[in-house]
Design an enzyme around this catalytic site. Structure first.
Site, PDB file in Angstrom:
ATOM      1  N   GLU A 100       0.833  -7.219  -6.130  1.00 41.47           N
ATOM      2  CA  GLU A 100       1.757  -7.222  -4.986  1.00 41.47           C
ATOM      3  C   GLU A 100       2.397  -5.627  -4.944  1.00 41.47           C
ATOM      4  O   GLU A 100       3.713  -5.865  -4.530  1.00 41.47           O
ATOM      5  CB  GLU A 100       2.550  -8.588  -5.228  1.00 41.47           C
TER       6      GLU A 100
HETATM    7  N1  CAA Z   1       8.453  -5.834   6.840  1.00 40.03           N
HETATM    8  C1  CAA Z   1       8.079  -5.752   8.012  1.00 40.03           C
HETATM    9  N2  CAA Z   1       7.384  -4.399   8.450  1.00 40.03           N
HETATM   10  C2  CAA Z   1       7.281  -3.491   7.463  1.00 40.03           C
HETATM   11  C3  CAA Z   1       7.557  -3.651   6.461  1.00 40.03           C
HETATM   12  C4  CAA Z   1       8.338  -4.850   5.800  1.00 40.03           C
HETATM   13  N3  CAA Z   1       8.652  -4.787   4.509  1.00 40.03           N
HETATM   14  N4  CAA Z   1       7.187  -2.542   5.746  1.00 40.03           N
HETATM   15  C5  CAA Z   1       6.696  -1.686   6.592  1.00 40.03           C
HETATM   16  N5  CAA Z   1       6.598  -2.640   7.564  1.00 40.03           N
HETATM   17  C6  CAA Z   1       6.145  -1.782   8.880  1.00 40.03           C
HETATM   18  C7  CAA Z   1       6.647  -0.404   9.324  1.00 40.03           C
HETATM   19  O1  CAA Z   1       7.837  -0.572   9.908  1.00 40.03           O
HETATM   20  C8  CAA Z   1       5.666   0.219  10.235  1.00 40.03           C
HETATM   21  O2  CAA Z   1       5.717  -0.327  11.368  1.00 40.03           O
HETATM   22  P1  CAA Z   1       6.347   0.720  12.602  1.00 40.03           P
HETATM   23  O3  CAA Z   1       5.355   2.045  12.432  1.00 40.03           O
HETATM   24  O4  CAA Z   1       6.152  -0.081  13.770  1.00 40.03           O
HETATM   25  O5  CAA Z   1       7.812   1.137  12.215  1.00 40.03           O
HETATM   26  C9  CAA Z   1       4.278  -0.442   9.483  1.00 40.03           C
HETATM   27  O6  CAA Z   1       4.734  -1.527   8.742  1.00 40.03           O
HETATM   28  C10 CAA Z   1       3.730   0.773   8.779  1.00 40.03           C
HETATM   29  O7  CAA Z   1       4.886   0.913   7.465  1.00 40.03           O
HETATM   30  P2  CAA Z   1       4.560   2.201   6.744  1.00 40.03           P
HETATM   31  O8  CAA Z   1       4.734   3.433   7.617  1.00 40.03           O
HETATM   32  O9  CAA Z   1       5.596   2.148   5.697  1.00 40.03           O
HETATM   33  O10 CAA Z   1       3.392   1.881   6.152  1.00 40.03           O
HETATM   34  P3  CAA Z   1       2.240   2.980   4.887  1.00 40.03           P
HETATM   35  O11 CAA Z   1       0.959   2.965   5.162  1.00 40.03           O
HETATM   36  O12 CAA Z   1       3.337   4.150   4.516  1.00 40.03           O
HETATM   37  O13 CAA Z   1       2.514   1.792   3.634  1.00 40.03           O
HETATM   38  C11 CAA Z   1       3.356   0.951   1.646  1.00 40.03           C
HETATM   39  C12 CAA Z   1       3.763   1.281   3.166  1.00 40.03           C
HETATM   40  C13 CAA Z   1       4.820   0.193   1.120  1.00 40.03           C
HETATM   41  C14 CAA Z   1       2.951   2.064   0.682  1.00 40.03           C
HETATM   42  C15 CAA Z   1       2.456  -0.095   1.872  1.00 40.03           C
HETATM   43  O14 CAA Z   1       0.957   0.236   2.088  1.00 40.03           O
HETATM   44  C16 CAA Z   1       2.310  -1.167   0.404  1.00 40.03           C
HETATM   45  O15 CAA Z   1       3.151  -2.019   0.300  1.00 40.03           O
HETATM   46  N6  CAA Z   1       1.246  -0.776  -0.207  1.00 40.03           N
HETATM   47  C17 CAA Z   1       1.002  -1.606  -1.486  1.00 40.03           C
HETATM   48  C18 CAA Z   1       0.163  -2.845  -1.133  1.00 40.03           C
HETATM   49  C19 CAA Z   1       0.370  -4.197  -1.878  1.00 40.03           C
HETATM   50  O16 CAA Z   1       1.315  -4.283  -2.108  1.00 40.03           O
HETATM   51  N7  CAA Z   1      -0.981  -4.741  -2.095  1.00 40.03           N
HETATM   52  C20 CAA Z   1      -0.641  -6.204  -2.694  1.00 40.03           C
HETATM   53  C21 CAA Z   1      -1.971  -6.840  -2.728  1.00 40.03           C
HETATM   54  S1  CAA Z   1      -1.553  -8.710  -2.815  1.00 40.03           S
HETATM   55  C22 CAA Z   1      -1.243  -9.142  -4.217  1.00 40.03           C
HETATM   56  O17 CAA Z   1      -1.783  -8.608  -4.877  1.00 40.03           O
HETATM   57  C23 CAA Z   1      -1.593 -10.622  -4.596  1.00 40.03           C
HETATM   58  C24 CAA Z   1      -1.876 -11.106  -5.615  1.00 40.03           C
HETATM   59  O18 CAA Z   1      -2.916 -11.056  -5.983  1.00 40.03           O
HETATM   60  C25 CAA Z   1      -0.970 -11.662  -6.848  1.00 40.03           C
END
Ligand code: CAA
Length: 377
Positions: free
Chosen positions: A357
């Site tokens: 996550e």
């Molecule tokens: N809520 C709503 N919208 C969001 C948000 C949030 N928390 N975070 C970002 N957004 C929106 C942004 O506002 C943006 O939209 P706009 O352009 O319209 O403003 C859009 O999403 C893109 O956001 P970013 O520019 O911040 O995106 P990014 O490409 O730079 O990535 C990141 C951000 C935080 C690094 C993201 O890619 C991330 O969280 N990466 C990790 C992935 C992850 O957590 N994977 C988990 C897999 S699931 C898992 O593990 C489950 C399991 O097995 C137990």
């Protein structure tokens, strides 16, 4: 803790002692998942805690939910994770689904007859989730999906999958979210991962080959799938933090019990100040992590954005789980490294909490982005 929450946790603890604890050493060694345990948790009302009663949930708070997850993780991190990922699917349906989607998919998830799974990651798109390549091509009446999802928790045992796929151009704005069911034509499971921990929780690939998904199974509009995924993860990360607290608490309990009973140099090893300082620090970190997880959960209950605190809670509590379980093995000495005592299992289960996550490095990215916004002139 409220009386209701204390009672919920006490009853759950008793249930886990009878139905989970006796199986864990064997099932961990065999990599065996038991659907009857998940369904048993459902029958006790623990699989749909935060969803309103209209959809079969318990209608309780997120603060109640994290307390329940912490208790569950003291017995099995793997089953707690199965419950938490299924709950993340429920919160996604609740927050982003339309009425028909909620009515159709929520009840079987809340009552625990079915499991939900979340599919964002791909082999080349882990931390950089927005670079995912699974394609959802528009066809008559819906979409045709092609691609492979990796490291999917509960793949194969889950029935309802939230799958992120590309309907538009590159980047986050080209991503849409879909509801896909086990058994849908063109949807199969790939290899099952062999893992260091979480051995009773299946992790597999999802493979889509011309898999037809009707339009009514898209969540929100085209291009809003990344928001769906991130919104789900904001809540899911707090839950992973709660599981970290439970994992750490169990290891601490085991370390204290063992050190009070183990005599060396004519005294219980607990009485050596070196070990006392270790356990005092462990207890401090567990308590600090618990407070941060509870604080993040309260933000959800108060309808405030949990994003920054969710990342802080996940980061702090899962680092605590790794630290405390490692120290617990050390305090046990040689036997701590064997499966005679449960601390080695909790240590192996803690590691991936720092990865799933969003890695704990990604949590720092999220926290820093919030700080930059808050301090922007
Ligand atoms: N809520 C709503 N919208 C969001 C948000 C949030 N928390 N975070 C970002 N957004 C929106 C942004 O506002 C943006 O939209 P706009 O352009 O319209 O403003 C859009 O999403 C893109 O956001 P970013 O520019 O911040 O995106 P990014 O490409 O730079 O990535 C990141 C951000 C935080 C690094 C993201 O890619 C991330 O969280 N990466 C990790 C992935 C992850 O957590 N994977 C988990 C897999 S699931 C898992 O593990 C489950 C399991 O097995 C137990």
């Amino acid at each position: 803790m409220t009386d209701l929450r204390a009672e919920l946790c006490q009853n759950l603890g008793k249930w886990c002692q009878i139905h989970i604890e006796p199986h864990m050493e064997h099932d961990d060694a065999e990599g065996k998942f038991r659907m009857e345990i998940f369904q048993g948790l459902g029958a006790q009302g623990y699989t749909g805690i935060t969803v309103p009663e209209d959809f079969g949930g318990a209608g309780l708070s997120y603060a109640d939910y994290v307390a329940v997850l912490e208790e569950m993780a003291k017995y099995s991190v793997a089953y707690a994770v199965t419950v938490s990922v299924s709950n993340m699917v429920q919160t996604i349906l609740l927050n982003y689904g339309n009425e028909a989607q909620k009515q159709k998919y929520l009840p079987a998830l809340t009552n625990g007859t079915e499991i939900g799974a979340f599919a964002l990651s791909e082999s080349h798109a882990g931390s950089d989730a927005a670079s995912l390549k699974t394609m959802a091509k528009k066809v008559a009446g819906g979409y045709s999906l092609n691609g492979t999802k990796m490291w999917i928790t509960s793949a194969g045992v889950a029935k309802t999958y939230i799958v992120m796929a590309r309907t538009g151009g590159e980047g986050s704005k080209g991503v849409s979210a879909f509801i896909i069911r086990d058994g849908d034509k063109g949807f199969t499971y790939g290899k099952a991962e062999k893992k260091m921990g979480w051995k009773t929780s299946p992790t597999r690939e999802l493979v889509f080959e011309n898999c037809f998904v009707p339009e009514e199974n898209r969540l929100l509009a085209e291009g809003e799938g990344f928001k769906v995924a991130m919104g789900g993860l904001d809540r899911g990360r707090i839950a992973i933090g709660a599981i970290g607290v439970g994992c750490a608490q169990r290891a601490l309990d085991e370390a204290i019990k063992y050190s009070l009973g183990r005599v060396q140099f004519s005294q219980p090893i607990f009485d050596f100040q070196g070990l006392q300082f270790m356990m005092a620090d462990m207890a401090l970190e567990v308590e600090a992590s618990r407070l941060l997880v509870q604080r993040a959960a309260e933000l959800i209950d108060n309808n405030q954005s949990p994003s920054k605190l969710a990342s802080m809670a996940k980061l702090k509590a899962t680092d605590t789980a790794m630290y405390v379980t490692t120290e617990a093995v050390q305090i046990h000495g040689g036997v701590g490294y064997t499966s005679e005592y449960p601390v080695e299992r909790f240590m192996r289960d803690a590691k991936v909490l720092q990865i799933v996550e969003g890695t704990n490095q990604i949590q720092r990215v999220v926290i820093a982005r919030h700080l930059k916004k808050e301090y922007a002139p």
